[in-house]
Structure formats: structure tokens, C-alpha cells
Scaffold this motif. Structure first.
Motif, short mmCIF file in Angstrom:
data_model
loop_
_atom_site.label_atom_id
_atom_site.label_comp_id
_atom_site.label_asym_id
_atom_site.label_seq_id
_atom_site.Cartn_x
_atom_site.Cartn_y
_atom_site.Cartn_z
N LYS A 123 0.84 -1.20 0.00
CA LYS A 123 0.00 0.00 0.00
C LYS A 123 0.88 1.26 0.00
O LYS A 123 0.56 2.25 -0.67
CB LYS A 123 -0.94 -0.01 1.22
N LEU A 124 1.97 1.20 0.73
CA LEU A 124 2.91 2.32 0.73
C LEU A 124 3.43 2.56 -0.70
O LEU A 124 3.46 3.69 -1.18
CB LEU A 124 4.08 2.05 1.67
N ALA A 125 3.80 1.47 -1.38
CA ALA A 125 4.30 1.57 -2.76
C ALA A 125 3.22 2.11 -3.69
O ALA A 125 3.41 3.08 -4.42
CB ALA A 125 4.79 0.21 -3.25
N ARG A 126 2.03 1.48 -3.66
CA ARG A 126 1.00 1.77 -4.66
C ARG A 126 0.20 3.02 -4.34
O ARG A 126 -0.19 3.75 -5.24
CB ARG A 126 0.06 0.56 -4.79
N HIS A 127 -0.01 3.26 -3.07
CA HIS A 127 -0.88 4.37 -2.69
C HIS A 127 -0.06 5.62 -2.34
O HIS A 127 -0.25 6.68 -2.92
CB HIS A 127 -1.77 3.95 -1.52
N GLN A 484 3.15 2.54 8.84
CA GLN A 484 2.07 3.50 9.02
C GLN A 484 2.62 4.90 9.35
O GLN A 484 2.15 5.90 8.79
CB GLN A 484 1.17 3.00 10.15
N ASP A 485 3.63 4.94 10.21
CA ASP A 485 4.27 6.23 10.51
C ASP A 485 4.87 6.85 9.26
O ASP A 485 4.79 8.06 9.04
CB ASP A 485 5.38 6.04 11.55
N MET A 486 5.48 6.01 8.42
CA MET A 486 6.08 6.50 7.18
C MET A 486 5.02 7.12 6.29
O MET A 486 5.20 8.20 5.74
CB MET A 486 6.75 5.35 6.41
N ALA A 487 3.89 6.39 6.14
CA ALA A 487 2.81 6.90 5.29
C ALA A 487 2.34 8.26 5.80
O ALA A 487 2.11 9.19 5.01
CB ALA A 487 1.65 5.90 5.26
N SER A 488 2.24 8.38 7.10
CA SER A 488 1.73 9.64 7.62
C SER A 488 2.75 10.77 7.41
O SER A 488 2.39 11.89 7.07
CB SER A 488 1.27 9.47 9.08
N GLY A 491 2.46 12.17 4.07
CA GLY A 491 1.22 12.89 3.82
C GLY A 491 0.14 12.02 3.18
O GLY A 491 -0.83 12.54 2.62
N ALA A 492 0.32 10.68 3.21
CA ALA A 492 -0.70 9.80 2.62
C ALA A 492 -1.93 9.76 3.52
O ALA A 492 -1.80 9.74 4.74
CB ALA A 492 -0.13 8.41 2.43
N GLN A 493 -3.10 9.72 2.92
CA GLN A 493 -4.35 9.68 3.70
C GLN A 493 -4.68 8.22 4.02
O GLN A 493 -5.35 7.55 3.25
CB GLN A 493 -5.49 10.30 2.90
N TRP A 494 -4.18 7.73 5.13
CA TRP A 494 -4.51 6.38 5.57
C TRP A 494 -5.36 6.46 6.81
O TRP A 494 -5.22 7.40 7.60
CB TRP A 494 -3.23 5.58 5.92
N PRO A 495 -6.25 5.45 7.00
CA PRO A 495 -6.91 5.40 8.30
C PRO A 495 -5.85 5.15 9.38
O PRO A 495 -4.77 4.64 9.07
CB PRO A 495 -7.83 4.18 8.18
N THR A 496 -6.16 5.50 10.62
CA THR A 496 -5.20 5.19 11.69
C THR A 496 -5.47 3.76 12.16
O THR A 496 -6.50 3.48 12.75
CB THR A 496 -5.40 6.17 12.87
N TYR A 497 -4.54 2.87 11.88
CA TYR A 497 -4.71 1.49 12.30
C TYR A 497 -4.19 1.37 13.73
O TYR A 497 -3.01 1.62 13.98
CB TYR A 497 -3.91 0.53 11.42
N THR A 498 -5.06 0.98 14.65
CA THR A 498 -4.59 0.85 16.03
C THR A 498 -4.15 -0.58 16.34
O THR A 498 -3.51 -0.83 17.35
CB THR A 498 -5.69 1.25 17.03
N HIS A 499 -4.50 -1.51 15.45
CA HIS A 499 -4.14 -2.92 15.67
C HIS A 499 -4.12 -3.61 14.30
O HIS A 499 -4.91 -3.24 13.43
CB HIS A 499 -5.18 -3.58 16.59
N PRO A 500 -3.26 -4.63 14.12
CA PRO A 500 -3.23 -5.32 12.82
C PRO A 500 -4.59 -5.87 12.38
O PRO A 500 -4.85 -6.05 11.19
CB PRO A 500 -2.23 -6.46 13.07
N GLU A 501 -5.46 -6.14 13.34
CA GLU A 501 -6.81 -6.61 13.01
C GLU A 501 -7.51 -5.68 12.01
O GLU A 501 -8.22 -6.14 11.11
CB GLU A 501 -7.64 -6.70 14.30
N GLU A 502 -7.30 -4.38 12.17
CA GLU A 502 -7.96 -3.42 11.28
C GLU A 502 -7.34 -3.46 9.88
O GLU A 502 -8.02 -3.19 8.89
CB GLU A 502 -7.85 -2.01 11.88
#
Ligand code: SF4
Length: 689
Positions: A123-127, A484-488, A491-502
Motif C-alpha cells: 500500500k505504501l508503494a502503490r498508494h 504506518q508512521d512512514m505513510a503519515s 502525507g498519505a491519507q490512511w486510516p489510523t490502524y490501532t491494531h493489525p486486526e484493522e
């Protein structure tokens, strides 16, 4: 006391080593691993484990673990804060993207990290960046098997379960040193063979432990196992020992395939493979008499120029004899790393989105766009094997690697190292300072499986849960948090994942193959074998309704076999390589275990008694093997596990003398998998001074 007891913790986990995917409870006290306790509930292994799963955990507390982000300054690294490291990486990534475009990036996923982490990396690569340049280690091992299965039966995974292998009437193992590479599968076969009269045929150039146990051991000339499969297939047709009902109901392409096989008479097959006609006939009648046949294969097949073709030939043989979709039957390419199956399943491939969805399919693109709020990249991505060349041509400027020691594992390690030096920027997430990490501009300290939650997929397509047993060491972090920290920071618009389950929930929503996968359904020792329907029904045995092709039928596919080893007058020896039970691949993790290091201290070259006699070699004679690409020096071990001019070198060598120094540039043409098992070399005796 109560205090002390409360500090002892029992956590269900999945082994971090091989693709069998054994699960067990691990007892810890703080950071100390007290013991591994197998559980009868474990779906694949029950109460079995091997030495690696049982004792291979010292590495989590190794003093050599990376504990702090490191930033390069000249030839040295200095310790930095996470914030400093993230900012620097994001700044350089955005700059490179602006200057050279998204396709100047390459992302490499780890085959030891979780599914959720593989998903986030692609997702980091593609999005976040916008490129399909993302791959994983499967390019180095099992893509040819995936290719062969997708062409014929449809799904690129084992067609049944380890329990099917155990209940087969007959098992054939081709190019797999199962007892050492997939020990618990080997245990199942040994048991069935001994207690239930299961027939065992081993096809290999090396007489390893399973070959010793086999009812029939077939030892073709190096690189000709595929031709032997074709020969026996033709003989089965000639004897009319094929399954006509199955073929007419379920399979297309029979007449063409039969015609294709015409030249492979028993005699012709013997001339190429060196296998006596009698042996081939015996195996054929054993197949004919067996009610169910499972075929297992591994890198002895796939790491050849004919790797894909041989995998196709194996799938074709199973189709001809009706050995799919019933208990005890099927095709079992044995996966190497614990999550190499999952890294591909969850989309870390240049030509596949999660669940092997085509990035060019308009319906799929729409679905991802709706979920991610962004158009998917269109250009076909490059794979690991193409990477070094693409860097040297100036097309790739930045590489982002999660947990792969590419500098050492690439078949042409020297070229890879030169390439890394040309990059504008390189980031490595790792648990140790590997050779590859030493080329990085920023190294981010990651956490191994015991320090995080998530899931793995084993060789039988089984998704299993791992639970966090201890806190991340010092300042290390799980890869899913880092990504996830890298994506943020990008400036990528990702939901905040609080656990791998999400993360899994998002992947499942976007991927029909995982539609019904939820953490609830994976609780504890529960597991799911993909494809998983929305209602949670999973698929221990594939193809019971139909084959996974548009017409619902399997296809017999003709192929092109080069069928020859490449030795010549100068490079007159064939070098094979593989694993030892006590070590895992190049040994980065297992060498950290004092007990394991003690048992198998070093490197050796297995030489046949004939060759030793001819060249006047003794056990311990130091020899240098010189291939067209490099050389290595090691002591001789004379053994009848190998024959003639076929030599064997174990993979477990640290640093200098690594077997990859001599492996060459040959590849399987369909998948770019390096022909690691096909090295030619000559031998010199090193002067004993
Ligand atoms: Fe781990 Fe494989 Fe051994 Fe099982 S067989 S304990 S998964 S290394």
C-alpha cells in the motif's frame, strides 16, 4: 510467589522459520524464553516441532539486535530518534518522487514479516508513492511453482493440506530435502510410510535422508528431473494407466499434450536423465496402483532454468492420473520462509494486488480506488531479479527494504552490492545489521514475530494468528507501525490502524480470496485456509467443486524443456546447494543460537566417493570451487549422498565463502527465479600451508 508467577506468560505463536507453519505456546518471563510447548490443537503440526521451532529463539535477545534508528554520515552510522529518521526519509522520498517520478522507487517486502505488514508495504508503494515496483523473496524460490499451478489448475498454492500428504497412498518428493528443510512434513511422511504402508518415491540428485527411506530412489542427471517427469507421463499414457473419466470431465488439452509427449519414450528419457527404464516403469506401476498420489517439490525443482516447466510437468502428471480434489491427492510446492506465501498472497508482487488480483482489471481498479481514494498505478512493476540491472541503468533511485538481506541472497551478490552503492537513497527495516543494511542511508530497528500481533500464511494456504509475547526490544518497533508512521510522514491519507486486526479487515474487504477472514475466526489455534468465503467457510482441499479457471476446468499445458545441465570441459562439476536441518537459509537468525552454532560450525563441500578417488581427495582436503562468477573455499566431505560430478554445498555460511558468491546469472525464463541449483565450476586443491 504470586508476583513471580504473574510475570510468567504463555502466548500462542507460529514458528518464524519455515513454511510448514508449526504453531505452539511459548512460555516467557519478561524477555526470557522459558520453553516452547506444543499443543495438540495446532492444526498443522499437533505436538511436533523441529529443533528450530523448539530452540531457535535466542536471537530475540541477541546483543546484536538493532535498537535505535541509525542514519548514515559518511562511512559511519549515528543513532537518531524515530522522528529524525522518519523526517529525513520522508523528505528524501518526496524529493526523489518529484524529481524522478514514482517508478524510480522499489519496495521489497519481508517473507518473515506478517501479512498485515506485507499489505501495508504494497500500500505504501502503490498508494503513498504510486508504483507497482514491489516484490518479495518468492521471486528467489517458489514463483515457478506458482506459475505452473496457475496455468494448469488455477491457484498458486498447495492444493490440499499437510494432513492430505499424511493420508496419501503414495508420496513423491521431487527436488526437496524435506527432512532438513521442512522437518515436520517429513515426520508426517516418515510415520505414514512406516506405520501405514504409504509408498514413497524420491527424485533428487542427492541421496538425502528421505531418499534413503524411499521405496524407490530416482537419481536423474542434474537438471533433468523435468524430462523424467515427461518420460513417465508418456509411459503412463502408453500403458493406459490414466484416469479417463477425470480427464473427460475436468481437463482440457489432452490430445495436444499426448502429442507433445510423443518424443519422450523410455529410451530417450534414459539417454537424457540416466534413469534406467526399469526404474521408471516401477514408479509408473506404483502410481497406477496408488489410489491417491501427492507430489511435493521445492527449490531443487524451482531454482533451475526449467523450474516453471518442471512445475507444469508435475501438475500435468497429477491431472493425467486424476490426482486432484480427493483426500490424499494433490500438488505441494513447499514454501521456504514462514511467510513467503503470505507476502505474495497479500500483494507484495509487481504484477499482483492482494489475492492475486490483476492491477489492470477495471473492476478491481474501481474497488481499490473507492477504498483508497486514489487511482492505482498502471505501469507493470519490476521484480527483485530485475532490480540490480534497473539501478545500474539509472531507472531506480531509491530502494526501501523490509527484512530481506538482498545483498547476500541475490544470486549475483556482487552486482547487487555495486548497484546499492549507486542509489540516491536506501532504507532498510531490520532486526540485525545485515550486509544489505550496511548499504542503507537509514536503518530502522524492527521487531520480530514474538514482539507483535499479526498473521502468517503457511505452505498449505493456512492463515494463522500470532500474539505478542513480549514488548519490542528497546526502541525497536513492529514493521506495521513503522510503515504506518512512514505513510503519515509522506502525507498519505490512511486510516489510523490501532491494531493489525484493522489492517486485515481492510485487506479482506478488498480481496475476494480473503472475504471471510476475520481475527475472530482466527482466535487462538483457529485457522483459515484460503479461499475463505464471506460466511467463513474455508478450503482445506481445493478444486472439489471445480478448477479455478474461467471454464472451471484444468488445463494440460505443453512446455519447452531445455533439460540439460550446463557443465562443459572447463567448468566440469555441477554444484547443488541446500539447507541443513539446524540452520535456516543463510543463517542470520539461527547463528545467534549458541547451541545450534556448536553442532554445525562451518562450511563444507560434499564430494562423491568416485570423484574423491579420481582427484585423490580426502575428508578435510581444502578445495577451491571456481565458477564463471566467483569462487569459494571449503573442506571436502566425502559421502555417497552425492554421485559422480554432482557436488553439494550447504547454504548456511556466514560472510566470505557464501555459496551465492559462485552462483551465476541463469534464470527461469518465465519467472526470473535464479537458477541457484545449476552452478557449474571447476575444482582446485588449495595448497595446505
Ligand atoms: Fe518451525 Fe518449520 Fe521446524 Fe515447524 S518444521 S518448527 S515451522 S522450522
Amino acid at each position: 510467589s504470586a508476583m513471580r508467577k504473574s510475570r510468567i506468560k504463555r502466548t500462542k505463536t507460529v514458528c518464524t522459520y519455515c513454511g510448514v507453519g508449526c504453531s505452539f505456546d511459548i512460555w516467557t518471563k519478561g524477555r526470557q524464553v522459558l520453553k516452547v510447548e506444543p499443543s495438540p490443537e495446532a492444526p498443522t503440526n499437533g505436538i511436533s516441532t523441529c529443533i528450530k521451532g523448539k530452540f531457535g529463539w535466542d536471537f530475540v535477545n541477541s546483543p546484536q539486535r538493532l535498537t535505535q534508528p541509525l542514519i548514515r554520515r559518511g562511512d559511519a552510522f549515528y543513532e537518531a530518534t524515530w522522528e529524525e529518521a522518519y523526517r529525513l526519509i520522508a523528505e528524501r522520498m518526496l524529493q526523489i518522487k518529484k524529481q524522478h517520478g514514482p517508478d524510480s522507487f522499489m519496495f521489497i517486502a519481508s517473507s518473515k514479516a506478517t501479512n498485515e505488514e506485507a499489505y501495508l508495504l504494497q500500500k505504501l508503494a502503490r498508494h503513498a508513492i504510486g508504483t507497482n515496483n514491489v516484490d518479495n523473496d518468492s521471486t528467489y524460490c517458489q514463483d515457478p511453482a506458482t506459475y505452473g499451478l496457475r496455468q494448469t489448475v488455477g491457484f498458486g498454492g498447495d492444493s490440499g493440506s499437510v494432513s492430505d500428504i499424511a493420508q496419501a497412498d503414495m508420496v513423491m518428493i521431487v527436488g526437496s530435502n524435506t527432512a532438513e528443510s521442512h522437518p515436520v512434513v517429513a515426520t508426517r511422511v516418515k510415520r505414514a510410510h512406516k506405520l501405514h504402508g504409504q509408498k514413497l518415491v524420491v527424485v533428487d540428485i542427492r541421496r538425502h535422508e528421505m531418499a534413503e527411506r524411499a521405496d524407490i530412489f530416482v537419481q536423474p542427471n542434474p537438471g533433468t528431473d523435468g524430462v523424467w517427469i515427461l518420460g513417465i507421463s508418456k509411459y503412463l499414457i502408453d500403458q493406459d494407466w490414466i484416469d479417463h473419466d477425470f480427464l473427460s470431465q475436468w481437463v482440457t488439452g489432452f490430445e495436444d499434450y499426448k502429442e507433445f509427449l510423443a518424443p519422450y519414450s523410455l529410451e530417450h528419457t534414459r539417454t537424457i536423465t540416466g534413469v534406467p527404464e526399469q526404474t521408471t516403469m516401477q514408479v509408473a506401476s506404483m502410481i497406477h496402483e496408488a489410489h491417491s498420489l501427492s507430489i511435493l517439490w521445492a527449490m531443487g525443482v524451482t531454482q533451475h532454468r526449467d523450474g516453471s516447466e518442471t512445475s507444469l510437468a508435475i501438475a500435468n502428471l497429477l491431472l493425467l492420473t486424476g490426482n486432484f480434489a480427493r483426500p490424499g491427492t494433490g500438488a505441494y510446492p513447499l514454501r521456504g520462509h514462514n511467510n513467503v506465501q503470505g507476502a505474495s498472497d497479500f500483494g507484495a508482487k509487481p504484477h499482483y494486488l492482494p489475492g492475486y488480483q490483476d492491477p489492470a482489471d477495471p473492476e478491481v481498479r474501481e474497488r481499490f480506488k473507492a477504498a483508497w481514494g486514489k487511482e492505482l498505478p498502471k505501469t507493470r512493476g519490476i521484480n527483485n531479479q530485475e532490480l540490480a540491472g534497473a539501478i545500474l541503468q539509472g531507472r531506480i533511485k531509491m530502494v526501501y527494504i523490509v527484512g530481506e538481506d538482498t545483498g547476500l541472497v541475490d544470486a549475483n551478490a556482487e552486482e547487487a552490492r555495486q548497484a546499492f552503492e549507486q542509489l540516491e537513497f536506501m532504507v532498510v527495516q531490520e532486526i540485525f545489521l545485515t550486509k544489505t543494511a550496511q548499504y542503507a542511508d537509514v536503518i530502522l530497528p524492527a521487531s520480530p514475530s514474538l514482539e507483535k500481533d499479526g498473521t502468517f500464511v503457511n505452505t498449505e494456504r493456512r492463515i494463522q494468528r500470532i500474539y505478542q509475547a513480549m514488548e519490542p526490544l528497546a526502541n525497536s518497533r513492529p514493521d506495521w507501525i513503522i510503515l504506518q508512521d512512514m505513510a503519515s510522514h509522506l502525507g498519505a491519507q490512511w486510516p489510523t490502524y490501532t491494531h493489525p486486526e484493522e489492517i486485515m479487515a481492510e485487506a479482506a474487504r478488498l480481496t475476494p480470496l480473503f472475504a471471510g477472514v476475520t481475527y475472530e475466526r482466527l482466535e487462538g489455534y483457529r485457522s483459515l485456509q484460503w479461499p475463505v468465503l464471506e460466511d467463513g467457510t474455508d478450503s482445506p482441499l481445493l478444486y472439489t467443486q471445480s478448477f479455478h479457471q474461467p471454464d472451471g476446468k484444468a488445463h494440460l499445458v505443453a512446455l519447452t524443456m531445455s533439460g540439460m545441465s550446463q557443465v562443459d570441459a572447463k567448468y566440469d562439476l555441477h554444484i547443488n546447494n541446500g539447507q541443513l536441518l539446524e540452520h535456516f537459509h543463510e543463517g542470520n537468525m539461527t547463528y545467534q543460537s549458541a547451541g545450534i552454532r556448536h553442532v554445525v560450525p562451518g562450511m563444507f563441500v560434499e564430494v562423491s566417493p568416485e570423484l574423491a578417488h579420481e582427484r585423490n581427495l580426502q575428508d578435510g582436503t581444502m578445495v577451491r570451487l571456481v565458477s564463471p562468477t566467483g569462487s569459494l573455499t571449503a573442506p571436502v566431505l566425502i559421502t555417497d549422498r552425492v554421485s559422480g560430478k554432482a557436488l553439494y554445498v550447504p547454504m548456511n555460511s556466514l560472510g566470505e565463502g557464501a555459496v551465492n558468491n559462485i552462483t551465476g546469472t541463469g534464470i527461469d525464463t518465465r519467472t526470473s527465479t535464479p537458477a541457484y541449483k545449476e552452478t557449474r565450476a571447476y575444482m582446485e586443491v588449495v595448497d595446505p600451508q
